[in-house]
Design a protein around this motif. Structure first.
Motif, PDB file in Angstrom:
ATOM      1  N   VAL A   1      53.628  47.259  70.200  1.00 43.24           N
ATOM      2  CA  VAL A   1      54.988  46.836  69.729  1.00 43.24           C
ATOM      3  C   VAL A   1      55.056  45.409  69.969  1.00 43.24           C
ATOM      4  O   VAL A   1      55.655  44.681  69.044  1.00 43.24           O
ATOM      5  N   MET A   2      54.682  44.642  71.118  1.00 43.59           N
ATOM      6  CA  MET A   2      54.634  43.443  71.214  1.00 43.59           C
ATOM      7  C   MET A   2      54.087  42.504  70.384  1.00 43.59           C
ATOM      8  O   MET A   2      54.332  41.610  69.838  1.00 43.59           O
ATOM      9  N   PHE A   3      52.666  43.072  69.963  1.00 48.85           N
ATOM     10  CA  PHE A   3      51.776  42.308  68.947  1.00 48.85           C
ATOM     11  C   PHE A   3      52.335  42.633  67.780  1.00 48.85           C
ATOM     12  O   PHE A   3      52.475  41.552  66.872  1.00 48.85           O
ATOM     13  N   ALA A   4      52.856  43.569  67.533  1.00 50.07           N
ATOM     14  CA  ALA A   4      53.604  43.789  66.093  1.00 50.07           C
ATOM     15  C   ALA A   4      54.804  42.771  65.934  1.00 50.07           C
ATOM     16  O   ALA A   4      55.171  42.388  64.696  1.00 50.07           O
ATOM     17  N   ARG A   5      55.706  42.871  66.991  1.00 50.15           N
ATOM     18  CA  ARG A   5      56.773  41.786  66.990  1.00 50.15           C
ATOM     19  C   ARG A   5      56.328  40.404  66.709  1.00 50.15           C
ATOM     20  O   ARG A   5      56.866  39.461  66.003  1.00 50.15           O
ATOM     21  N   TRP A   6      55.208  39.957  67.530  1.00 55.71           N
ATOM     22  CA  TRP A   6      54.612  38.711  67.430  1.00 55.71           C
ATOM     23  C   TRP A   6      54.047  38.143  65.866  1.00 55.71           C
ATOM     24  O   TRP A   6      54.402  37.047  65.614  1.00 55.71           O
ATOM     25  N   VAL A   7      53.623  39.414  65.356  1.00 57.97           N
ATOM     26  CA  VAL A   7      53.200  38.788  63.891  1.00 57.97           C
ATOM     27  C   VAL A   7      54.280  39.145  62.841  1.00 57.97           C
ATOM     28  O   VAL A   7      54.561  38.537  62.055  1.00 57.97           O
ATOM     29  N   GLY A   8      54.964  40.378  63.175  1.00 57.76           N
ATOM     30  CA  GLY A   8      56.052  40.562  61.917  1.00 57.76           C
ATOM     31  C   GLY A   8      57.401  39.815  62.172  1.00 57.76           C
ATOM     32  O   GLY A   8      57.897  39.696  60.824  1.00 57.76           O
ATOM     33  N   ARG A   9      57.663  39.289  63.460  1.00 53.27           N
ATOM     34  CA  ARG A   9      59.021  38.740  63.123  1.00 53.27           C
ATOM     35  C   ARG A   9      58.862  37.510  62.701  1.00 53.27           C
ATOM     36  O   ARG A   9      59.703  37.070  61.677  1.00 53.27           O
ATOM     37  N   PRO A  10      57.998  36.238  62.673  1.00 51.62           N
ATOM     38  CA  PRO A  10      57.774  35.329  61.838  1.00 51.62           C
ATOM     39  C   PRO A  10      57.749  35.692  60.281  1.00 51.62           C
ATOM     40  O   PRO A  10      58.352  35.077  59.604  1.00 51.62           O
ATOM     41  N   LEU A  11      56.737  36.724  59.917  1.00 53.01           N
ATOM     42  CA  LEU A  11      56.997  36.948  58.800  1.00 53.01           C
ATOM     43  C   LEU A  11      58.260  37.559  58.022  1.00 53.01           C
ATOM     44  O   LEU A  11      58.796  37.326  56.886  1.00 53.01           O
ATOM     45  N   SER A  12      58.939  38.147  58.983  1.00 60.44           N
ATOM     46  CA  SER A  12      60.349  38.758  58.341  1.00 60.44           C
ATOM     47  C   SER A  12      61.324  37.414  58.342  1.00 60.44           C
ATOM     48  O   SER A  12      61.998  37.212  57.276  1.00 60.44           O
ATOM     49  N   ASN A  13      61.073  36.317  59.189  1.00 63.59           N
ATOM     50  CA  ASN A  13      62.163  35.207  58.963  1.00 63.59           C
ATOM     51  C   ASN A  13      61.404  34.326  57.785  1.00 63.59           C
ATOM     52  O   ASN A  13      62.498  33.915  57.025  1.00 63.59           O
ATOM     53  N   LEU A  14      60.297  34.225  57.514  1.00 64.28           N
ATOM     54  CA  LEU A  14      59.891  33.855  56.477  1.00 64.28           C
ATOM     55  C   LEU A  14      60.000  34.485  55.003  1.00 64.28           C
ATOM     56  O   LEU A  14      60.634  33.810  54.136  1.00 64.28           O
TER      57      LEU A  14
ATOM     58  N   GLY B   1      54.422  33.116  66.135  1.00 61.70           N
ATOM     59  CA  GLY B   1      53.585  33.986  65.191  1.00 61.70           C
ATOM     60  C   GLY B   1      52.108  33.210  65.387  1.00 61.70           C
ATOM     61  O   GLY B   1      51.865  32.288  65.946  1.00 61.70           O
ATOM     62  N   PRO B   2      51.294  34.084  64.632  1.00 63.36           N
ATOM     63  CA  PRO B   2      49.751  33.567  64.671  1.00 63.36           C
ATOM     64  C   PRO B   2      49.601  32.306  63.896  1.00 63.36           C
ATOM     65  O   PRO B   2      50.594  31.762  63.066  1.00 63.36           O
ATOM     66  N   PRO B   3      48.173  31.597  64.243  1.00 64.74           N
ATOM     67  CA  PRO B   3      48.295  30.157  63.511  1.00 64.74           C
ATOM     68  C   PRO B   3      48.372  30.368  61.940  1.00 64.74           C
ATOM     69  O   PRO B   3      48.771  29.366  61.291  1.00 64.74           O
ATOM     70  N   GLU B   4      47.947  31.515  61.296  1.00 70.56           N
ATOM     71  CA  GLU B   4      47.878  31.594  60.041  1.00 70.56           C
ATOM     72  C   GLU B   4      49.551  31.647  59.458  1.00 70.56           C
ATOM     73  O   GLU B   4      49.810  31.119  58.355  1.00 70.56           O
ATOM     74  N   VAL B   5      50.144  32.305  60.143  1.00 71.20           N
ATOM     75  CA  VAL B   5      51.495  32.283  59.689  1.00 71.20           C
ATOM     76  C   VAL B   5      52.295  31.131  59.768  1.00 71.20           C
ATOM     77  O   VAL B   5      53.212  30.663  58.995  1.00 71.20           O
ATOM     78  N   ARG B   6      52.122  30.419  61.088  1.00 72.94           N
ATOM     79  CA  ARG B   6      52.487  29.190  61.091  1.00 72.94           C
ATOM     80  C   ARG B   6      52.196  27.965  59.990  1.00 72.94           C
ATOM     81  O   ARG B   6      53.073  27.492  59.604  1.00 72.94           O
ATOM     82  N   ARG B   7      50.954  28.287  59.588  1.00 70.10           N
ATOM     83  CA  ARG B   7      50.268  27.371  58.393  1.00 70.10           C
ATOM     84  C   ARG B   7      51.202  27.662  57.313  1.00 70.10           C
ATOM     85  O   ARG B   7      51.567  26.790  56.464  1.00 70.10           O
ATOM     86  N   LEU B   8      51.221  28.934  57.171  1.00 70.23           N
ATOM     87  CA  LEU B   8      52.271  29.790  55.770  1.00 70.23           C
ATOM     88  C   LEU B   8      53.756  28.866  55.995  1.00 70.23           C
ATOM     89  O   LEU B   8      54.223  28.584  54.852  1.00 70.23           O
TER      90      LEU B   8
END
Length: 316
Positions: free
Chosen positions: A178-191, A212-219
């Motif tokens: 759940v924590m990992f999904a939030r860490w990855v999914g929340r920045p994508l939802s904001n984007l 979020g992950p580095p890939e999401v930050r670069r995106l």
């Protein structure tokens, strides 16, 4: 996406736990059963060593029984038979049967000198030979029956601990998933929300780049760069349209005024041509006014609102 991440991680962890806990439990249970069997066999051989010293004595049954009581566990049941299958001594238990094993088993142990193991009614029965002289033939048989209740309780406790460990591991995996999904999914939802606002006309929309992950930050950084360039381009286009429109209105107004003055002193044919030129000037003025209206309208961001319901068609 968050649900898929959580379900995928839980499925993988469940498979790993099943493939690790189940074999571990089966191997440990097998070793515990083998250890219990070996301990029972060694106890039977020890009792046979005690019985061999008194089995050859006539009328040694009571004495042998007393000796076996001191050498065995309180819950054990022991039978001692001589070479002709006659019961010599017995201790423990309240069952009515006088022969705990089949006569074929007793004959096999007397003939070969080996041991026999059987399990029945929640107990383990070990039949061993009693030898009076080293290297000589068996002179009797000892049967030891030991209840497996302690072993069964131990195995149940073992499985309970393994299941508890597996459940704790699955719960930990669920929390981490759940924590990992939030860490990855929340920045994508904001984007995604920022992209929707940008598509709706809010050109000053930007996305957070520190989560979020580095890939999401670069995106997110790339999205912000694109949004900035788009905002600059659109605002520049709007400014150019407004400036051109304003610049055109003044010359057109002056030209129209001069045409009006010329039309007052012109003859009929010239007045007709001047009227046509004035019509073209009016059309250009409307075009400029339209460009100004478009430039102003592009600065307004439309907001969705509730639509009114259609009238009922009952009376149609």
């Amino acid at each position: 996406m968050r649900r898929r991440i959580v379900l995928t991680m839980l499925a993988l962890v469940s498979v790993l736990l099943i493939t690790a806990v189940a074999p571990l439990g089966l191997i440990t249970a097998g070793r515990e059963r083998a250890s219990f069997r070996m301990a029972t066999l060694m106890s039977a051989q020890t009792l046979a060593t005690v019985a061999e010293k008194r089995l050859s004595d006539q009328g040694a049954g009571p004495t042998l029984a007393t000796t076996l009581v001191h050498a065995s566990l309180p819950s054990d049941e022991v039978w001692v038979f001589d070479g002709v299958h006659q019961l010599v001594a017995r201790i423990g238990g309240a069952r009515q049967e006088s022969t705990p094993v089949s006569p074929e088993t007793i004959s096999y142990v007397l003939r070969t000198g080996r041991f026999a193991v059987s399990a029945d009614d929640g107990e383990l029965r070990v039949t061993v030979s009693v030898v009076s002289t080293i290297g000589g033939p068996p002179t009797g048989v000892l049967v030891l029956a030991r209840h497996t209740g302690v072993l069964d309780d131990h195995l149940r406790m073992l499985w309970a601990w393994l299941i508890a460990v597996a459940a704790a591991g699955l719960l930990t995996a669920a929390i981490v998933a759940v924590m990992f999904a939030r860490w990855v999914g929340r920045p994508l939802s904001n984007l995604d929300a920022a992209a929707q606002r940008l598509g709706g006309g809010a050109l000053d929309t930007r996305s957070a780049t520190g989560h979020g992950p580095p890939e999401v930050r670069r995106l997110a950084v790339t999205f912000n760069t694109m949004a900035g360039r788009l905002e600059t381009l659109v605002h520049g286009n709007r400014a150019m349209m407004a400036d051109v429109s304003h610049q055109l209105r003044t010359p057109l107004a002056a030209l129209r005024l001069r045409l009006d003055l010329l039309a007052q002193d012109a003859d009929q044919s010239t007045a007709h041509e001047l009227a046509a030129a004035q019509g073209e000037i009016a059309r250009l003025s409307r075009l400029v006014d339209g460009l100004l209206a478009v430039a102003r309208a592009e600065n307004v961001v439309a907001r969705p609102g509730p639509a009114s319901a259609w009238p009922s068609c009952t009376g149609w």
